[in-house]
Motif scaffolding. Structure first.
Motif, PDB file in Angstrom:
ATOM      1  N   ILE A  45       0.829  -1.209   0.000  1.00 55.72           N
ATOM      2  CA  ILE A  45       0.000   0.000   0.000  1.00 55.72           C
ATOM      3  C   ILE A  45       0.865   1.261   0.000  1.00 55.72           C
ATOM      4  N   ALA A  46       2.143   1.108   0.348  1.00 59.26           N
ATOM      5  CA  ALA A  46       3.050   2.255   0.359  1.00 59.26           C
ATOM      6  C   ALA A  46       3.290   2.795  -1.048  1.00 59.26           C
ATOM      7  N   ILE A  47       3.172   1.949  -2.060  1.00 57.70           N
ATOM      8  CA  ILE A  47       3.421   2.407  -3.438  1.00 57.70           C
ATOM      9  C   ILE A  47       2.415   3.482  -3.858  1.00 57.70           C
ATOM     10  N   PRO A  48       1.098   3.251  -3.736  1.00 64.08           N
ATOM     11  CA  PRO A  48       0.194   4.336  -4.120  1.00 64.08           C
ATOM     12  C   PRO A  48       0.272   5.547  -3.194  1.00 64.08           C
ATOM     13  N   ILE A  49       0.513   5.317  -1.901  1.00 62.71           N
ATOM     14  CA  ILE A  49       0.616   6.441  -0.965  1.00 62.71           C
ATOM     15  C   ILE A  49       1.816   7.316  -1.335  1.00 62.71           C
ATOM     16  N   CYS A  50       2.988   6.694  -1.514  1.00 63.36           N
ATOM     17  CA  CYS A  50       4.192   7.456  -1.890  1.00 63.36           C
ATOM     18  C   CYS A  50       4.018   8.134  -3.245  1.00 63.36           C
ATOM     19  N   SER A  51       3.387   7.450  -4.180  1.00 66.94           N
ATOM     20  CA  SER A  51       3.194   8.024  -5.514  1.00 66.94           C
ATOM     21  C   SER A  51       2.327   9.278  -5.451  1.00 66.94           C
ATOM     22  N   THR A  76      -0.825  -2.824 -12.289  1.00 64.83           N
ATOM     23  CA  THR A  76      -1.030  -1.850 -13.366  1.00 64.83           C
ATOM     24  C   THR A  76      -1.452  -0.497 -12.803  1.00 64.83           C
ATOM     25  N   ILE A  77      -2.349  -0.508 -11.849  1.00 60.75           N
ATOM     26  CA  ILE A  77      -2.780   0.751 -11.212  1.00 60.75           C
ATOM     27  C   ILE A  77      -1.600   1.394 -10.480  1.00 60.75           C
ATOM     28  N   PHE A  78      -0.852   0.585  -9.727  1.00 65.93           N
ATOM     29  CA  PHE A  78       0.317   1.103  -9.009  1.00 65.93           C
ATOM     30  C   PHE A  78       1.353   1.653  -9.988  1.00 65.93           C
ATOM     31  N   GLY A  79       1.538   0.968 -11.105  1.00 60.14           N
ATOM     32  CA  GLY A  79       2.487   1.421 -12.119  1.00 60.14           C
ATOM     33  C   GLY A  79       2.069   2.746 -12.728  1.00 60.14           C
ATOM     34  N   ALA A  80       0.772   2.898 -13.000  1.00 63.32           N
ATOM     35  CA  ALA A  80       0.271   4.154 -13.566  1.00 63.32           C
ATOM     36  C   ALA A  80       0.456   5.305 -12.586  1.00 63.32           C
ATOM     37  N   LEU A  81       0.158   5.061 -11.307  1.00 63.63           N
ATOM     38  CA  LEU A  81       0.355   6.103 -10.290  1.00 63.63           C
ATOM     39  C   LEU A  81       1.828   6.476 -10.159  1.00 63.63           C
ATOM     40  N   THR A  82       2.692   5.477 -10.178  1.00 63.14           N
ATOM     41  CA  THR A  82       4.128   5.731 -10.069  1.00 63.14           C
ATOM     42  C   THR A  82       4.633   6.499 -11.281  1.00 63.14           C
ATOM     43  N   LEU A  83       4.197   6.119 -12.469  1.00 63.66           N
ATOM     44  CA  LEU A  83       4.599   6.827 -13.680  1.00 63.66           C
ATOM     45  C   LEU A  83       4.157   8.283 -13.639  1.00 63.66           C
ATOM     46  N   ALA A  84       2.923   8.527 -13.202  1.00 64.64           N
ATOM     47  CA  ALA A  84       2.435   9.902 -13.090  1.00 64.64           C
ATOM     48  C   ALA A  84       3.297  10.693 -12.099  1.00 64.64           C
TER      49      ALA A  84
END
Length: 168
Positions: free
Chosen positions: A2-8, A132-140
């Protein structure tokens, strides 16, 4: 995980704020970073520039490094389907493993096939969808971070056009 979307999201927000400030601020890089905590600091002095360098590191590079760490941990975890088998091997990116939203797979930080429950330190994951969702958030977040740093380094200023009115 869950840290991936929060950090992103937090990295994107701080970068957006930093970019807006950078585009409106001074002509030198240290003037284009918001002053945190000390309003009276001379950002042109050696210690002021060092302070500004630390602040941009703390608010943009540190979250980016944390994102890399969380992604490495996420991608190195073992995926185990909830199909009753004790076989690892499903991929996080394999959409075909997303059979139902009610019975997602598990990712395990440690996997020991000989145990009754081989998945130790686990969390549920929707293969294909969540990565995929986490990747999109990280890319943004990375794109916004790059825009922020470009604004700090180059100092592109957007001058607003003057509005003139004609009196009658």
């Amino acid at each position: 995980m869950i840290a991936i979307p929060i950090c992103s999201i937090l990295l994107a927000l701080t970068s957006l704020v930093g970019r807006v400030y950078s585009l409106r601020a001074g002509s030198k890089w240290h003037e284009r970073i918001p002053v945190v905590g000390f309003d009276g600091i001379d950002t042109g002095s050696r210690e002021g520039r060092a302070y500004q360098g630390v602040m941009i590191t703390v608010f943009s590079l540190l979250p980016a490094i944390a994102l890399v760490y969380f992604w490495c941990t996420f991608l190195s975890a073992t995926v185990m389907l909830n199909d009753g088998k004790k076989d690892p091997g499903a991929s996080l990116w394999d959409w075909s493993q997303l059979r139902t939203l009610n019975d997602p797979a598990r990712i395990c930080t440690e996997f020991h096939k000989e145990l009754a429950d081989p998945c130790i330190g686990n969390a549920t994951v929707l293969p294909g969808l969540e990565p995929t969702i986490f990747g999109a958030l990280t890319l943004a977040a990375v794109v916004v971070l790059a825009m922020h740093w470009r604004a700090v380094v180059t100092g592109q200023r957007h001058e607003t056009p003057r509005i003139t009115t004609r009196g009658k």
